[in-house]
Design a protein around this motif. Sequence first.
Motif, PDB file in Angstrom:
ATOM      1  N   LEU A 148      33.114  51.363  47.899  1.00  0.00           N
ATOM      2  CA  LEU A 148      31.991  50.691  48.148  1.00  0.00           C
ATOM      3  C   LEU A 148      31.038  51.753  49.233  1.00  0.00           C
ATOM      4  N   GLN A 149      29.967  52.032  48.895  1.00  0.00           N
ATOM      5  CA  GLN A 149      29.227  53.186  49.624  1.00  0.00           C
ATOM      6  C   GLN A 149      28.029  51.928  50.652  1.00  0.00           C
ATOM      7  N   THR A 150      28.505  52.286  51.804  1.00  0.00           N
ATOM      8  CA  THR A 150      27.696  51.317  53.074  1.00  0.00           C
ATOM      9  C   THR A 150      26.537  52.118  53.652  1.00  0.00           C
ATOM     10  N   GLY A 173      39.369  51.041  39.332  1.00  0.00           N
ATOM     11  CA  GLY A 173      39.623  49.905  40.206  1.00  0.00           C
ATOM     12  C   GLY A 173      39.163  50.397  41.610  1.00  0.00           C
ATOM     13  N   HIS A 174      38.685  49.372  42.492  1.00  0.00           N
ATOM     14  CA  HIS A 174      38.446  49.684  43.938  1.00  0.00           C
ATOM     15  C   HIS A 174      39.677  49.936  44.720  1.00  0.00           C
ATOM     16  N   ALA A 175      39.350  50.940  45.348  1.00  0.00           N
ATOM     17  CA  ALA A 175      40.590  51.635  46.368  1.00  0.00           C
ATOM     18  C   ALA A 175      40.467  51.027  47.798  1.00  0.00           C
ATOM     19  N   HIS A 176      39.905  49.789  47.819  1.00  0.00           N
ATOM     20  CA  HIS A 176      39.881  49.328  49.454  1.00  0.00           C
ATOM     21  C   HIS A 176      40.818  48.798  49.957  1.00  0.00           C
ATOM     22  N   SER A 178      42.297  46.041  53.244  1.00  0.00           N
ATOM     23  CA  SER A 178      41.616  44.997  54.302  1.00  0.00           C
ATOM     24  C   SER A 178      42.107  45.509  55.650  1.00  0.00           C
ATOM     25  N   ILE A 179      41.319  46.162  56.637  1.00  0.00           N
ATOM     26  CA  ILE A 179      41.927  46.626  57.823  1.00  0.00           C
ATOM     27  C   ILE A 179      41.322  45.298  58.646  1.00  0.00           C
ATOM     28  N   ASP A 180      42.684  44.902  59.451  1.00  0.00           N
ATOM     29  CA  ASP A 180      42.217  43.722  60.652  1.00  0.00           C
ATOM     30  C   ASP A 180      41.680  44.351  61.984  1.00  0.00           C
ATOM     31  N   GLY A 181      41.416  43.226  62.818  1.00  0.00           N
ATOM     32  CA  GLY A 181      40.601  43.758  63.992  1.00  0.00           C
ATOM     33  C   GLY A 181      41.565  44.863  64.955  1.00  0.00           C
ATOM     34  N   ASP A 182      42.653  44.822  64.612  1.00  0.00           N
ATOM     35  CA  ASP A 182      43.686  45.506  65.623  1.00  0.00           C
ATOM     36  C   ASP A 182      43.876  47.068  64.889  1.00  0.00           C
ATOM     37  N   GLY A 183      43.272  47.207  63.717  1.00  0.00           N
ATOM     38  CA  GLY A 183      43.131  48.447  63.086  1.00  0.00           C
ATOM     39  C   GLY A 183      44.332  48.655  61.946  1.00  0.00           C
ATOM     40  N   LEU A 184      45.188  47.391  61.652  1.00  0.00           N
ATOM     41  CA  LEU A 184      46.449  47.616  60.883  1.00  0.00           C
ATOM     42  C   LEU A 184      46.092  46.860  59.534  1.00  0.00           C
ATOM     43  N   VAL A 185      46.565  47.609  58.357  1.00  0.00           N
ATOM     44  CA  VAL A 185      46.572  46.905  57.067  1.00  0.00           C
ATOM     45  C   VAL A 185      47.726  46.033  56.805  1.00  0.00           C
ATOM     46  N   ARG A 186      47.044  44.658  56.538  1.00  0.00           N
ATOM     47  CA  ARG A 186      48.266  43.666  56.181  1.00  0.00           C
ATOM     48  C   ARG A 186      47.748  43.303  54.972  1.00  0.00           C
ATOM     49  N   SER A 187      46.738  43.330  54.227  1.00  0.00           N
ATOM     50  CA  SER A 187      46.264  42.507  53.297  1.00  0.00           C
ATOM     51  C   SER A 187      45.426  43.430  52.499  1.00  0.00           C
ATOM     52  N   VAL A 188      45.225  42.845  51.187  1.00  0.00           N
ATOM     53  CA  VAL A 188      44.113  43.518  50.334  1.00  0.00           C
ATOM     54  C   VAL A 188      43.420  42.333  49.538  1.00  0.00           C
ATOM     55  N   TYR A 189      42.277  42.642  49.054  1.00  0.00           N
ATOM     56  CA  TYR A 189      41.571  41.782  48.155  1.00  0.00           C
ATOM     57  C   TYR A 189      41.670  42.256  46.729  1.00  0.00           C
ATOM     58  N   MET A 190      42.304  41.409  45.943  1.00  0.00           N
ATOM     59  CA  MET A 190      42.411  41.959  44.420  1.00  0.00           C
ATOM     60  C   MET A 190      41.086  42.092  43.641  1.00  0.00           C
ATOM     61  N   ARG A 191      40.183  41.633  44.106  1.00  0.00           N
ATOM     62  CA  ARG A 191      38.663  41.797  43.094  1.00  0.00           C
ATOM     63  C   ARG A 191      37.808  41.848  44.316  1.00  0.00           C
ATOM     64  N   TRP A 199      35.375  44.472  40.383  1.00  0.00           N
ATOM     65  CA  TRP A 199      36.148  45.317  40.324  1.00  0.00           C
ATOM     66  C   TRP A 199      37.753  44.716  40.452  1.00  0.00           C
ATOM     67  N   PRO A 200      38.560  45.181  39.853  1.00  0.00           N
ATOM     68  CA  PRO A 200      40.042  44.849  40.148  1.00  0.00           C
ATOM     69  C   PRO A 200      40.515  45.806  41.184  1.00  0.00           C
ATOM     70  N   HIS A 201      41.512  45.588  41.810  1.00  0.00           N
ATOM     71  CA  HIS A 201      42.092  46.656  42.783  1.00  0.00           C
ATOM     72  C   HIS A 201      42.788  47.712  42.003  1.00  0.00           C
ATOM     73  N   PHE A 202      42.863  49.008  42.533  1.00  0.00           N
ATOM     74  CA  PHE A 202      43.155  49.912  41.973  1.00  0.00           C
ATOM     75  C   PHE A 202      44.700  49.848  41.391  1.00  0.00           C
ATOM     76  N   ALA A 203      45.582  49.142  42.082  1.00  0.00           N
ATOM     77  CA  ALA A 203      46.723  48.898  41.616  1.00  0.00           C
ATOM     78  C   ALA A 203      47.076  47.816  40.689  1.00  0.00           C
ATOM     79  N   VAL A 204      46.040  46.795  40.583  1.00  0.00           N
ATOM     80  CA  VAL A 204      45.912  45.802  39.485  1.00  0.00           C
ATOM     81  C   VAL A 204      45.569  46.653  38.182  1.00  0.00           C
ATOM     82  N   ALA A 205      44.519  47.466  38.227  1.00  0.00           N
ATOM     83  CA  ALA A 205      43.959  48.307  37.238  1.00  0.00           C
ATOM     84  C   ALA A 205      45.037  49.034  36.596  1.00  0.00           C
TER      85      ALA A 205
END
Length: 796
Positions: A148-150, A173-176, A178-191, A199-205
Amino acid sequence: MSRFLHSRYQEPDVGPPRRGWRRVMRRRGPWLILAISLITLVTLIALTQPLPRVDRMLQDNARAAMSQQPSDEIVIVAIDEKSLAAIGRWPWRRALHAELLRRIAAEAPRCIGLDLLLSEPDANHPDDDKALAASIIDSGCVVLPMALQTNGQQPHGELLPTPVLAKAAASIGHAHLSIDGDGLVRSVYMREGFPGRSWPHFAVALHQAARAYAGEVPQMSHPDVDTPPPAGSGQPWLRAAHELIVFTDNDKPFRTVSYIDVLRGEVPTDTFKNRYVLVGVTAVGLGDVYGTSATDPKGLTPGVDIFATLLQSLLNDRHVVVAAPWQDLLFNLGPLIVALLGLLWLRPMGVIALIGAMLALRLGIHVARPWIGVQFAPASGFIGLLLVYPLWSLLRLTAAIRYLRWGTEQLSIDFDGLTPPRPPPTKGDFLDRQMAATSAAGLRMRDLNRFVRDGINHLPDATMILNRAGGVMIANLAAQTHWKTDLAGVIGQDAHRLLGDVKWRTTGMPMLPPGVLRTALDPVMGEGEDAQGRSVLLRCVPFFDARNEHAGWMVALVDITRMRRAQSQRDEALRFISHDIREPSASILTVIELARTRPESFTPASLLDRISRHARTGLELADGFVNLARAEAQPFRAEILDLVDLLHQAMDNAWAHARQRQVELQVDATVEEALCLADRSLLTRALSNVLSNALKYSPPGAEVRCSVMGREGCWAIGVQDQGPGIPPELQSQLFQPFHRLHRDTHPDVHGIGLGLLLVRTAVQRHGGTIEIDSAADAGCKVTLVLPKPTAADLAA
């Protein structure tokens, strides 16, 4: 008080009756307030998520950590420091990527994920894009990323691969992450994507493209890359299928080879065969590294490793989705409601155990996330459970203070008129002052209780306090003496059983039939007799509490045996004085009157003989009655006596009488010493009477045998004569006063019929019994049975 603090609060009902719902609110009001407050608080926290740090701390704790083992199906081709040093500065020519793909494709991998954002053409080397597209097509299954271009915080547009590369790729697939407020990655959105362009996630694609390439599933469709949405259209960027990343064990990372080693052909054969291949940046200096909740010795995790982890979850079918709001509510409110309901029925330790069980249940569900497949936000539920008992204790303490104040006021009213104690201290806070006032009221209550108990305990008559069912709660010393037991033998007993042998004197029916105290409130008052022949006055009346409800029974048992005996003695004395004692005197007066009116009827000698005989009869009557009265009423002076010596003394005193009657006295003492606690004069008189009767009725030349024998717990003093004997049917008349059985058969034997009555009275005062063993014309044996003293009795 401690019992009150550890039970559900319920203020006593005073005043007029209240409606049902008001009583319910009064009893359950604190609980309802607590339940509504905590449920509202937990609901707000669960829906608004104001405590993300607490949630993440609970989710990331070591006990709740979850992981999966990496498999051999995934290989990472790393753009690492070694490759940068060998090839040069980044970015590299796309021709190198094309060569890399050809070398990897030569070993027939399942699919290749090229985690490189190639959104702009290579202006310096325009032919490299075509070469890379050709390699992508030749490889058969290559997946490219998009992003995503922001513009600030607003979505601006899609960063897609260049058209030639996008058309060549098997999927995009998207390569995003989900970065939480403390700067850590714990999860992703599959679409993710704009409306209508998801778009599906890169791993799903990558996973779906590999399965489609193998013919397992149809080819996965994705939005048209030729007509992307216009940049800055203002449409929202939508995200769905929020899932937690189940990180792999860092002790066993994915198999990784260097980019430059692949180009040089320095990797083992079949490294990529039938495997998923991810090509991505691992060098820290290129910036594609992230902090994660998984422990990593390097501190940061490359994005390509995270994608490999997601792919591993897809291969293992390990999906952990982030809970929906309603699921969070159910997870957090369920245990809380169970704990709140436990407050209504459980004791404090039970409530604490229940709260601990609910916390353990939540922890177990949290640890089992990989198997349950849902990640909850646990902070609100933990806060609610941890607040349940402190807040409930606070409410109960407030209710207890209110109850203390009310109880103190009621006690002050009840104690009005009694001597007041010292005023409580006025120092301290309100609770200190209230506790001091309650302590003073409690002290007055204890004083009153002590007064009542001491008063009951020192009553001369047997007195008991019973509960409503007739069980003994309080018994005084006189009650213990009456039933010849200690306090433990009376307390807790059923009064129906204790008083079951007391019968009405008039009808002979039980005064306290079984169960009567449980079914009626009628008082029982009257005179009766128990199984031991004691005359008693029974008073059993109900008593009531402050609410005028039946609280129990008060029983008083007055032993009037002595009074009845005294009345009988009085009646006997009146009869004796009015009849028996007057008879000899009347006879003397009759003889004198006859001598005066008819002098010729008597000689002087016969006149004096008759007068003397009647005078001796009157004297014997008076002495016998006086001796019997003394035996019954004189103080009992106990001393240690040897019954063998006492029997010998009695026989010595009777020797002259025996010689006059020509009767021989024999002693058969089977023991040398027979110690007993007895009144010497009383027991000596009893033995003398028994010997005197035996000598009176023994014929000349007969023997009277005396013996002292030991029995279990008692001594037996026997006197056996050879007189006429007593038929069994007449033996019950032996102890009737002024009654002689052999008046007609032995007129020469003088007596007034009080001798054996005196003997029985003396023996009974010693706690013993008298036995008669006789038959007609078979002599008579009289045995005095006296209790043996214990060593403690002798020492005392």
